[in-house]
Design an enzyme around this catalytic site. Structure first.
Site, mmCIF file in Angstrom:
data_model
loop_
_atom_site.group_PDB
_atom_site.id
_atom_site.type_symbol
_atom_site.label_atom_id
_atom_site.label_comp_id
_atom_site.label_asym_id
_atom_site.label_seq_id
_atom_site.Cartn_x
_atom_site.Cartn_y
_atom_site.Cartn_z
ATOM 1 N N GLY A 143 -8.722 21.590 33.387
ATOM 2 C CA GLY A 143 -9.179 22.704 32.589
ATOM 3 C C GLY A 143 -10.015 22.199 31.301
ATOM 4 N N THR A 144 -9.288 21.482 30.536
ATOM 5 C CA THR A 144 -9.903 21.051 29.238
ATOM 6 C C THR A 144 -11.009 20.303 29.228
ATOM 7 O OG1 THR A 144 -7.790 20.777 28.309
ATOM 8 C CG2 THR A 144 -9.307 19.800 27.160
ATOM 9 N N GLN B 210 -6.385 30.214 34.501
ATOM 10 C CA GLN B 210 -5.107 31.035 34.885
ATOM 11 C C GLN B 210 -5.420 32.147 36.132
ATOM 12 O OE1 GLN B 210 -1.936 31.381 33.563
ATOM 13 N NE2 GLN B 210 -2.321 29.577 32.130
ATOM 14 N N SER C 59 -8.596 24.605 37.194
ATOM 15 C CA SER C 59 -7.432 23.371 37.041
ATOM 16 C C SER C 59 -6.314 23.472 38.252
ATOM 17 C CB SER C 59 -6.831 23.613 35.759
ATOM 18 O OG SER C 59 -5.786 22.426 35.692
ATOM 19 N N ALA C 60 -5.863 22.129 38.816
ATOM 20 C CA ALA C 60 -4.971 22.495 40.030
ATOM 21 C C ALA C 60 -3.728 22.698 39.542
ATOM 22 C CB ALA C 60 -4.812 21.199 40.804
ATOM 23 N N THR D 224 -14.533 6.771 38.730
ATOM 24 C CA THR D 224 -14.271 6.753 40.116
ATOM 25 C C THR D 224 -13.314 7.879 40.285
ATOM 26 O OG1 THR D 224 -13.842 4.322 39.931
ATOM 27 C CG2 THR D 224 -12.681 5.395 41.694
ATOM 28 N N CYS E 274 0.512 24.922 24.415
ATOM 29 C CA CYS E 274 -0.075 24.039 23.447
ATOM 30 C C CYS E 274 0.344 24.379 21.948
ATOM 31 C CB CYS E 274 -1.590 24.176 23.446
ATOM 32 S SG CYS E 274 -1.944 24.431 25.333
HETATM 33 C C1 LIG Z 1 -3.701 25.394 31.142
HETATM 34 C C2 LIG Z 1 -4.852 25.949 30.870
HETATM 35 C C3 LIG Z 1 -6.367 25.090 30.570
HETATM 36 C C4 LIG Z 1 -6.152 23.331 30.179
HETATM 37 O O1 LIG Z 1 -6.158 23.037 31.616
HETATM 38 P P1 LIG Z 1 -5.685 21.535 31.905
HETATM 39 O O2 LIG Z 1 -5.789 21.044 33.360
HETATM 40 O O3 LIG Z 1 -4.335 21.374 31.364
HETATM 41 O O4 LIG Z 1 -6.471 20.697 31.003
HETATM 42 C C5 LIG Z 1 -7.382 25.672 30.163
HETATM 43 N N1 LIG Z 1 -7.425 26.885 30.142
HETATM 44 C C6 LIG Z 1 -6.479 27.563 30.391
HETATM 45 C C7 LIG Z 1 -6.643 29.264 30.391
HETATM 46 C C8 LIG Z 1 -5.148 27.070 30.703
HETATM 47 O O5 LIG Z 1 -4.297 28.111 31.054
#
Ligand SMILES: *Cc1c(COP(=O)(O)O)cnc(C)c1O
Length: 376
Positions: free
Chosen positions: A70-71, A176, A196-197, A234, A316
């Site tokens: 996600g980041t 989320q 994000s997985a 990769t 975080c």
């Molecule tokens: C957990 C989260 C992220 C970060 O995702 P990562 O895969 O841990 O980098 C970003 N946005 C939201 C809303 C999240 O809950």
């Protein structure tokens, strides 16, 4: 008893996901860029996974790029669009995940202009303020779909229409909400979606970014040609296959019903408590509750001693002493923000776990209030 109610921070990898990940780590482990058979089977698996993610958003496979999570998706979306459009203005909200908020703050230091929209007490962005904030120089609007602390779900359809009418791109962080709240990219005018997985029982370190066909975006890292040149490096084939498997297995099951049992149970059994965020437009697995006159950290540690994992705000920020920026943006007093706990369920959460949690909470809160420095 062990009860994991911190699925907003991360989730258990489903064993069926772990199995396919292992296969692509130890059997079909080729580099998807190689032209021999090992490479071919890795490439096939990667493209199948891409199709699965695309289908889940009613998108085309060429609109999905795999990232490390996600980041990274948030960073590529925001920085990549700024780079390609040359525009200097971003609109976001005060209630974003740090992956968006800190990116915007860093860009501000580099001379970009950022408008931070306020939110109301349930966590909704004011659409009139959004519309008023858009200028000719606005590269994109970035608004989180379902907030990671309080679970409020924004109206992507309306936000998307406003952005499209004013000729600016719309990015949403849907980490989320993904697989919990459907997004149809043919119906909703969203241009970029971060996924994000590891929030949906997939592995950590793999995610995706939906990039609508034809939008202006440039790579922010330099390297190979992977992922349409937008994310060189990769490919994490095992991760991508695991991510796709997690999407296939995703279901909301009993989450909403158990969430309501938890919320109603706490509010009924424990005095001086209130729910944060919207009751109606709320993520099916999120309960965020303020326990007045107690410290959130103390609640987390006492519940942990009873085998229950919950959190104050997001993972975080839970090591910092600052009150949650999300709760204060919603107008909570700092002392109430400090006494707030996020409970996030998964499809594996059981009714017994919820009853046990309510009972444990009642004991913990009663004891903490007895020794409270706030004089209750
Ligand atoms: C957990 C989260 C992220 C970060 O995702 P990562 O895969 O841990 O980098 C970003 N946005 C939201 C809303 C999240 O809950």
């Amino acid at each position: 008893m062990k009860v994991y109610l911190d699925n907003g921070a991360t989730t258990m990898v489903d064993v069926n996901v772990a199995k396919v990940v292992q296969h692509y780590m130890t059997n079909d482990y080729g580099n998807a860029g190689s032209i021999h058979q090992f490479g071919e089977s890795a490439k096939d698996a990667l493209e199948k996974a891409r199709n699965t993610i695309a289908k889940s958003l009613n998108a085309n496979a060429t609109e999905i790029i795999f990232t490390s999570g996600g980041t990274e998706s948030d960073n590529i979306a925001i920085r990549g669009v700024l780079k390609a459009t040359g525009k200097k203005h971003i609109i976001t909200s005060r209630f974003e995940h740090h992956a968006v908020l800190k990116t915007c703050e860093a860009l501000e230091k580099k001379g970009y202009k950022v408008t931070y929209l306020g939110i109301d007490k349930e966590g909704f962005v004011n659409l009139k303020h959004l519309e008023d904030a858009i200028t000719k120089d606005t590269a994109l609007v970035s608004i989180i779909h379902a907030n990671n602390e309080v679970g409020t779900i924004q109206d992507l359809k309306k936000i998307g229409e406003i952005c499209r009418n004013h000729d600016t791109y719309f990015h949403t962080d849907a980490v989320q909400s993904y697989t919990k709240v459907p997004i149809d990219t043919k119906k909703i005018k969203v241009d970029l979606i971060s996924l994000s997985a590891h929030k949906i029982h997939g592995p950590k370190g793999i995610g995706a970014l939906y990039v609508r066909k034809g939008i202006k975006i440039k790579n922010i890292f330099d390297g190979g040609e992977q992922e349409f040149g937008l994310r060189p490096g990769t490919e994490n084939v095992a991760g991508a296959v695991g991510f796709a498997k997690a999407v296939e297995l995703a279901k909301t099951g009993n989450m909403e019903w158990l969430r309501d049992r938890l919320i109603d149970g706490i509010l009924k059994e424990i005095p001086d408590t209130f729910l944060n965020g919207s009751r109606g437009n709320r993520l099916c697995n999120n309960a965020n509750i303020t326990f007045k006159y107690v410290e959130g950290e103390a609640i987390v540690l006492h519940l942990s001693a009873k085998g229950i994992a919950v959190s104050t705000g997001s993972a975080c920020t839970s090591h910092s002493l600052k009150p949650s920026h999300v709760l204060t943006a919603m107008g909570l007093k700092p002392e109430d923000a400090h006494g707030s706990i996020r409970f996030t369920l998964s499809r594996f959460t059981t009714p017994v776990e919820i009853s046990y949690t309510i009972k444990a909470l009642k004991e913990v809160i009663t004891n903490l209030r007895r020794i409270s420095p706030f004089g209750k």
